[in-house]
Design an enzyme around this catalytic site. Structure first.
Site, short mmCIF file in Angstrom:
data_model
loop_
_atom_site.label_atom_id
_atom_site.label_comp_id
_atom_site.label_asym_id
_atom_site.label_seq_id
_atom_site.Cartn_x
_atom_site.Cartn_y
_atom_site.Cartn_z
N LYS A 25 58.47 4.18 -20.27
CA LYS A 25 58.77 4.84 -21.55
C LYS A 25 58.95 6.34 -21.35
CE LYS A 25 55.43 4.82 -24.96
NZ LYS A 25 55.37 6.10 -25.70
N ARG A 30 63.07 10.93 -20.95
CA ARG A 30 63.56 12.11 -20.23
C ARG A 30 64.96 11.90 -19.69
NH1 ARG A 30 58.23 12.06 -20.67
NH2 ARG A 30 57.04 13.98 -20.37
N ARG A 125 50.35 13.52 -36.86
CA ARG A 125 50.02 14.06 -35.53
C ARG A 125 50.28 15.57 -35.43
NH1 ARG A 125 52.01 9.99 -31.05
NH2 ARG A 125 50.65 11.35 -29.81
N SER A 168 49.17 18.82 -21.65
CA SER A 168 50.08 17.93 -22.37
C SER A 168 51.47 17.98 -21.75
CB SER A 168 50.17 18.34 -23.84
OG SER A 168 51.30 17.73 -24.44
N ASP A 316 46.83 7.36 -21.10
CA ASP A 316 47.36 6.21 -21.84
C ASP A 316 46.72 4.89 -21.41
OD1 ASP A 316 48.96 7.90 -23.27
OD2 ASP A 316 50.78 7.50 -22.12
N LYS A 342 46.28 10.54 -30.84
CA LYS A 342 47.40 9.70 -30.35
C LYS A 342 47.97 8.90 -31.53
CE LYS A 342 47.28 11.03 -26.09
NZ LYS A 342 48.39 11.83 -25.57
N ARG A 346 42.28 6.90 -31.30
CA ARG A 346 42.00 5.79 -30.38
C ARG A 346 40.51 5.63 -30.06
NH1 ARG A 346 47.42 6.00 -26.47
NH2 ARG A 346 48.68 4.85 -27.99
N ARG A 388 49.03 0.46 -28.13
CA ARG A 388 48.06 0.29 -27.04
C ARG A 388 46.73 -0.30 -27.55
NH1 ARG A 388 51.27 2.17 -23.09
NH2 ARG A 388 52.32 4.13 -23.48
C1 S3P Z 1 53.67 11.52 -22.70
C2 S3P Z 1 52.61 12.39 -22.57
C3 S3P Z 1 51.24 12.08 -23.02
C4 S3P Z 1 51.08 10.59 -23.27
C5 S3P Z 1 52.21 10.01 -24.06
C6 S3P Z 1 53.52 10.19 -23.30
C7 S3P Z 1 54.99 11.94 -22.19
O1 S3P Z 1 51.00 12.76 -24.25
O2 S3P Z 1 49.85 10.32 -23.90
O3 S3P Z 1 52.01 8.64 -24.30
O4 S3P Z 1 55.90 11.08 -22.07
O5 S3P Z 1 55.15 13.12 -21.92
P1 S3P Z 1 50.55 14.31 -24.30
O6 S3P Z 1 51.64 15.14 -23.76
O7 S3P Z 1 50.28 14.57 -25.76
O8 S3P Z 1 49.30 14.39 -23.47
#
Ligand code: S3P
Length: 428
Positions: A25, A30, A125, A168, A316, A342, A346, A388
């Protein structure tokens, strides 16, 4: 509200089988965004089947990108850095935090205003974490008290040096993508290493990106070129089968063609500490992303304590890790308060769902503890709109003495539409 779908999960004596999982994912988001920002045609194979990545594609279409979808192969015609079309209506990011935060970084640099919105979960969020750095770069972003919808008023951005206080990957990526549109060098210094798919993907599309320790730098004004790329299997989807095999002695699951990026695979060490045998064979890779086969054999159940510094590498996977102890042993997590923001809270949803299944679990402000006795009564657990959570409850329910019900189970479509049919195959 649509009626909730319910999945029934029956107890399992073991899980066994060989499989592939949908395309990653994080990487799919990206590749789609960078293909759109590059010149020419890109072909992305094994693109994520999840609804989140299709939200990214829908937003890109709204910005004038031509996209063809054939099964799990996506073809995009990139428009370069400054040729997006002003959308005629607000862009729907659905349930996807990655879509809204990364796109905010790109929209901040466009010569128009655009609104990004999402579903009930996404609307709760926190977005200040991207609003703040993008505002420092010159964009103006309207929100509802730091939450979506976001109206991004794009402008000519200036580069910044940014040190976010939370680790993040989404924030890092939003600032890097905005930085690509400036006339200088933008730097992001992370407090801890997070997944580095953006950095690897930028290089794959022909952009130059600097990585020195935890500092990533990007020069503006570069051009990317369309690519043909294969998306690795999603380690975070594989995680549920890895945990199921590790948790139930006598089980064995083999997962082929799964992504092995070291910023994502912290679960392997956790499962070994728990007592499982985990064999990993790297078979290849593309665009800087290693791919391989993982074999997990359940041997014994132990106990495992997760240290705060491990959390970014398993963020995750923590719901799945909680499900380990539903089968016996103890899992203790601290330093993970990000779990509260999230797709659901969670920590609270996991603990309440586990208790509803008859499992001993407690919340901590920044984590949780699950104490298994080997088996539990089973019951009815509500996924609270979080993919999840639905999958973690299903894996926990395999240890029950009677069938359990997962309410809102169809939310697995966010990342893993075939989750329940695969579960049936592995327990048969
Ligand atoms: C992700 C980054 C993480 C992750 C999310 C996917 C990503 O979140 O928990 O499921 O694809 O960059 P955060 O950037 O908020 O930590």
């Amino acid at each position: 509200m649509p009626p909730q779908s319910v999945a029934t999960v029956t107890p399992a004596r073991r899980v066994h089988g060989r499989l592939r999982v949908p395309g990653d994912k994080s990487i799919s988001h990206r590749y789609a965004l960078l293909a759109a920002l590059s010149d020419g045609r890109s072909e992305l194979q094994h693109f994520s089947a999840g609804a989140d990545c299709h939200s990214t594609l829908a937003c890109l279409r709204g910005l004038g990108i031509h996209i063809d979808i054939h099964d799990d192969t996506i073809t995009l015609l990139g428009r370069g850095l400054h040729q997006f079309r002003s959308p005629s209506s607000p862009l729907d990011a659905g349930n996807s935090g990655t879509t809204i935060r990364m796109l905010a970084g790109i929209l901040a640099a466009q010569p128009f205003s655009a609104t990004l919105f999402g579903d009930e979960s996404l609307s709760r969020r926190p977005m200040r974490r991207v609003i703040e750095p993008l505002s420092r770069m010159g964009a103006r972003i309207d929100s509802t008290d730091g939450r979506p919808p976001l109206t991004v008023h794009g402008t000519t951005l200036r580069p910044i040096d940014y040190a976010p206080d939370i680790p993040s990957a989404q924030v890092k990526s939003a600032v890097i993508l905005a930085g690509l549109h400036t006339e200088g060098t933008t730097r992001v210094t992370e407090p801890a290493q997070t997944r580095d798919h953006t950095e690897r993907a930028l290089a794959a599309f022909g952009f130059t990106v600097g990585v020195h320790g935890h500092t990533i730098s990007i020069d503006g004004g570069q051009r990317g070129h369309g690519q043909s790329l294969l998306v690795p299997g999603d380690f975070s989807s594989a995680a549920f089968w890895m945990v199921a095999a590790a948790a139930i002695p006598g089980s064995q699951v083999t997962i082929d063609d799964v992504g092995l990026n070291p910023t994502r695979t912290g679960l392997i060490d956790v499962l070994r500490r728990f007592g499982a045998k985990v064999d990993v064979h790297e078979t290849g890779g593309q665009a800087g992303e290693p791919i391989g086969t993982i074999v997990v054999t359940g041997d014994r159940t132990g106990s495992v304590t997760i240290a705060p510094e491990e959390v970014p590498g398993i963020i995750d996977e923590l719901p799945a890790i909680g499900a380990l102890a539903a089968h016996g042993g103890e899992v203790s997590v601290t330093g993970a308060k990000e779990l509260r923001v999230k797709e659901s809270d969670r920590i609270s949803v996991l603990v309440n769902g586990f208790r509803a299944l008859g499992i001993d679990a407690d919340e901590r402000p920044d984590g949780f503890v699950v104490r298994g006795t080997g088996t539990h009564a089973g019951g009815v657990a509500d996924a609270h709109g979080d993919h999840r959570m639905a999958m973690a409850f299903a894996i926990a329910a395999l240890a029950a003495t009677a069938p359990s019900r997962i309410e809102g189970a169809d939310v697995v479509a966010i990342s893993y539409p075939a989750f329940f049919s695969t579960l049936q195959r592995l327990v048969a």
